[in-house]
Design a protein around this motif. Structure first.
Motif, PDB file in Angstrom:
ATOM      1  N   LYS A  39       0.850  -1.190   0.000  1.00 11.59           N
ATOM      2  CA  LYS A  39       0.000   0.000   0.000  1.00 11.59           C
ATOM      3  C   LYS A  39       0.883   1.236   0.000  1.00 11.59           C
ATOM      4  CE  LYS A  39      -2.271  -2.321   3.657  1.00 11.59           C
ATOM      5  NZ  LYS A  39      -2.892  -2.267   4.971  1.00 11.59           N
ATOM      6  N   VAL A  40       0.480   2.230  -0.782  1.00 13.65           N
ATOM      7  CA  VAL A  40       1.139   3.532  -0.736  1.00 13.65           C
ATOM      8  C   VAL A  40       0.326   4.369   0.245  1.00 13.65           C
ATOM      9  CG1 VAL A  40       1.832   5.576  -2.033  1.00 13.65           C
ATOM     10  CG2 VAL A  40       1.944   3.304  -3.113  1.00 13.65           C
ATOM     11  N   ILE A  41       0.988   4.873   1.282  1.00 15.42           N
ATOM     12  CA  ILE A  41       0.287   5.648   2.300  1.00 15.42           C
ATOM     13  C   ILE A  41       0.833   7.068   2.333  1.00 15.42           C
ATOM     14  CG2 ILE A  41      -0.300   3.648   3.712  1.00 15.42           C
ATOM     15  CD1 ILE A  41       2.005   4.509   5.609  1.00 15.42           C
ATOM     16  N   GLN A  42       0.001   7.964   2.800  1.00 15.29           N
ATOM     17  CA  GLN A  42       0.378   9.368   2.897  1.00 15.29           C
ATOM     18  C   GLN A  42      -0.339   9.974   4.092  1.00 15.29           C
ATOM     19  OE1 GLN A  42      -0.228  11.374  -0.804  1.00 15.29           O
ATOM     20  NE2 GLN A  42       0.512  13.319  -0.060  1.00 15.29           N
ATOM     21  N   LEU A  43       0.314  10.930   4.749  1.00 21.15           N
ATOM     22  CA  LEU A  43      -0.321  11.647   5.841  1.00 21.15           C
ATOM     23  C   LEU A  43      -1.525  12.404   5.284  1.00 21.15           C
ATOM     24  CD1 LEU A  43      -0.034  12.262   8.871  1.00 21.15           C
ATOM     25  CD2 LEU A  43       1.317  14.257   8.245  1.00 21.15           C
ATOM     26  N   ALA A  44      -2.667  12.278   5.923  1.00 19.43           N
ATOM     27  CA  ALA A  44      -3.897  12.901   5.427  1.00 19.43           C
ATOM     28  C   ALA A  44      -3.804  14.424   5.480  1.00 19.43           C
ATOM     29  CB  ALA A  44      -5.091  12.428   6.240  1.00 19.43           C
ATOM     30  N   PHE A  45      -4.484  15.080   4.543  1.00 17.91           N
ATOM     31  CA  PHE A  45      -4.663  16.529   4.526  1.00 17.91           C
ATOM     32  C   PHE A  45      -6.003  16.807   3.873  1.00 17.91           C
ATOM     33  CE2 PHE A  45      -2.301  15.421   0.702  1.00 17.91           C
ATOM     34  CZ  PHE A  45      -3.017  16.057  -0.304  1.00 17.91           C
ATOM     35  N   SER A  46      -6.584  17.962   4.109  1.00 15.47           N
ATOM     36  CA  SER A  46      -7.886  18.305   3.539  1.00 15.47           C
ATOM     37  C   SER A  46      -7.832  18.249   2.026  1.00 15.47           C
ATOM     38  CB  SER A  46      -8.333  19.697   3.989  1.00 15.47           C
ATOM     39  OG  SER A  46      -9.166  19.606   5.100  1.00 15.47           O
ATOM     40  N   GLY A  47      -8.757  17.475   1.439  1.00 13.81           N
ATOM     41  CA  GLY A  47      -8.840  17.353  -0.004  1.00 13.81           C
ATOM     42  C   GLY A  47      -8.155  16.126  -0.561  1.00 13.81           C
ATOM     43  N   ILE A  48      -7.505  15.326   0.268  1.00 16.18           N
ATOM     44  CA  ILE A  48      -6.805  14.141  -0.224  1.00 16.18           C
ATOM     45  C   ILE A  48      -7.797  13.103  -0.734  1.00 16.18           C
ATOM     46  CG2 ILE A  48      -6.704  12.923   2.003  1.00 16.18           C
ATOM     47  CD1 ILE A  48      -3.793  12.098   1.172  1.00 16.18           C
ATOM     48  N   VAL A  49      -7.402  12.390  -1.786  1.00 15.75           N
ATOM     49  CA  VAL A  49      -8.194  11.281  -2.314  1.00 15.75           C
ATOM     50  C   VAL A  49      -7.553   9.993  -1.812  1.00 15.75           C
ATOM     51  CG1 VAL A  49      -8.925  10.069  -4.397  1.00 15.75           C
ATOM     52  CG2 VAL A  49      -8.957  12.573  -4.334  1.00 15.75           C
ATOM     53  N   ALA A  50      -8.336   9.197  -1.094  1.00 16.52           N
ATOM     54  CA  ALA A  50      -7.861   7.944  -0.517  1.00 16.52           C
ATOM     55  C   ALA A  50      -8.651   6.785  -1.110  1.00 16.52           C
ATOM     56  CB  ALA A  50      -8.027   7.966   0.998  1.00 16.52           C
ATOM     57  N   CYS A  51      -8.027   5.622  -1.168  1.00 12.97           N
ATOM     58  CA  CYS A  51      -8.728   4.439  -1.671  1.00 12.97           C
ATOM     59  C   CYS A  51      -9.942   4.132  -0.800  1.00 12.97           C
ATOM     60  CB  CYS A  51      -7.779   3.241  -1.706  1.00 12.97           C
ATOM     61  SG  CYS A  51      -6.441   3.439  -2.914  1.00 12.97           S
ATOM     62  N   TRP A  52     -10.942   3.523  -1.418  1.00 11.24           N
ATOM     63  CA  TRP A  52     -12.235   3.245  -0.806  1.00 11.24           C
ATOM     64  C   TRP A  52     -12.113   2.614   0.572  1.00 11.24           C
ATOM     65  CZ3 TRP A  52     -17.286   3.894  -2.552  1.00 11.24           C
ATOM     66  CH2 TRP A  52     -18.264   3.198  -1.874  1.00 11.24           C
ATOM     67  N   ASN A  53     -11.256   1.583   0.711  1.00 12.42           N
ATOM     68  CA  ASN A  53     -11.179   0.853   1.977  1.00 12.42           C
ATOM     69  C   ASN A  53     -10.076   1.364   2.900  1.00 12.42           C
ATOM     70  OD1 ASN A  53      -9.160  -0.071   0.376  1.00 12.42           O
ATOM     71  ND2 ASN A  53      -9.528  -2.233   0.732  1.00 12.42           N
ATOM     72  N   SER A  54      -9.544   2.530   2.618  1.00  9.09           N
ATOM     73  CA  SER A  54      -8.557   3.160   3.494  1.00  9.09           C
ATOM     74  C   SER A  54      -9.230   3.605   4.781  1.00  9.09           C
ATOM     75  CB  SER A  54      -7.958   4.388   2.800  1.00  9.09           C
ATOM     76  OG  SER A  54      -7.135   5.115   3.686  1.00  9.09           O
ATOM     77  N   PRO A  55      -8.522   3.556   5.902  1.00  9.83           N
ATOM     78  CA  PRO A  55      -9.115   4.123   7.117  1.00  9.83           C
ATOM     79  C   PRO A  55      -9.320   5.635   6.958  1.00  9.83           C
ATOM     80  CG  PRO A  55      -6.810   3.522   7.507  1.00  9.83           C
ATOM     81  CD  PRO A  55      -7.169   3.045   6.129  1.00  9.83           C
ATOM     82  N   THR A  56     -10.350   6.150   7.588  1.00  8.55           N
ATOM     83  CA  THR A  56     -10.601   7.589   7.597  1.00  8.55           C
ATOM     84  C   THR A  56     -10.114   8.131   8.929  1.00  8.55           C
ATOM     85  OG1 THR A  56     -12.528   7.328   6.161  1.00  8.55           O
ATOM     86  CG2 THR A  56     -12.394   9.373   7.431  1.00  8.55           C
ATOM     87  N   PRO A  57      -9.137   9.046   8.933  1.00  8.16           N
ATOM     88  CA  PRO A  57      -8.644   9.591  10.207  1.00  8.16           C
ATOM     89  C   PRO A  57      -9.779  10.199  11.034  1.00  8.16           C
ATOM     90  CG  PRO A  57      -7.172  10.199   8.425  1.00  8.16           C
ATOM     91  CD  PRO A  57      -8.399   9.592   7.790  1.00  8.16           C
ATOM     92  N   SER A  58      -9.602  10.212  12.345  1.00 13.00           N
ATOM     93  CA  SER A  58     -10.683  10.555  13.272  1.00 13.00           C
ATOM     94  C   SER A  58     -11.285  11.939  13.093  1.00 13.00           C
ATOM     95  CB  SER A  58     -10.209  10.393  14.717  1.00 13.00           C
ATOM     96  OG  SER A  58      -9.125  11.272  14.966  1.00 13.00           O
ATOM     97  N   ASN A  59     -10.549  12.924  12.622  1.00 16.91           N
ATOM     98  CA  ASN A  59     -11.111  14.275  12.493  1.00 16.91           C
ATOM     99  C   ASN A  59     -11.486  14.613  11.049  1.00 16.91           C
ATOM    100  OD1 ASN A  59      -8.366  14.157  11.936  1.00 16.91           O
ATOM    101  ND2 ASN A  59      -7.996  16.287  12.480  1.00 16.91           N
TER     102      ASN A  59
END
Length: 154
Positions: free
Chosen positions: A69-89
């Motif tokens: 898996k290619v992972i990246q620190l989340a930021f507003s507007g990021i596109v994540a794969c369907w089954n990726s975890p969604t960060p708490s905020n």
């Protein structure tokens, strides 16, 4: 005349440097925050605050393709794969397709940091301290009516 010309050129250079620094500063402040991507093996847990942005192959992860898996620190507007975890905020504001997330369509979700009045898809997690205020119909959240919610801070 030579002394005056040199002084004038020095003043112009200083002004240009100041303008360049100011413009660069504005560009850095206004540019979206991005983080470098990392690759983790398929069976590894995604660290808190990170999302999966695509799937790939890595020699160090064994057999199978994709096996990482290619992972990246989340930021507003990021596109994540369907089954990726969604960060708490974060909330899901729409579904889309991303080339690295597989062949299904849609296969990805757009994430934004929650704020008072944000419109999120009906199946988005609701961050702590927020409540559903009303329902909306939003094209990016799929078919049907009332497929999105307006979230307000408690």
């Amino acid at each position: 005349m030579v002394g005056r010309l040199t002084l004038a050129h020095s003043c112009i250079r200083v002004r240009l440097v100041v303008i360049a620094v100011l413009l660069l500063g504005v560009g850095l402040v206004m540019a979206p925050r991005t983080a470098s991507a990392a690759v983790i093996c398929w069976n590894a847990s995604v660290p808190s605050g990170y999302v999966v942005t695509s799937y790939t192959y890595s020699y160090s992860c064994g057999s199978g393709n994709p096996n990482a898996k290619v992972i990246q620190l989340a930021f507003s507007g990021i596109v994540a794969c369907w089954n990726s975890p969604t960060p708490s905020n974060y909330v899901i504001t729409g579904y889309t397709s991303s080339g690295g997330c597989g062949s299904a369509s849609p296969n990805a979700k757009r994430l934004y940091i929650a704020y008072h009045g944000i419109v999120a898809c009906w199946n988005s997690p609701t961050p702590s301290g927020y409540y559903v205020g009303s329902y909306r119909t939003v094209y990016d959240c799929g078919s049907g009516t009332n497929n999105a919610v307006v979230l307000y801070q408690s």
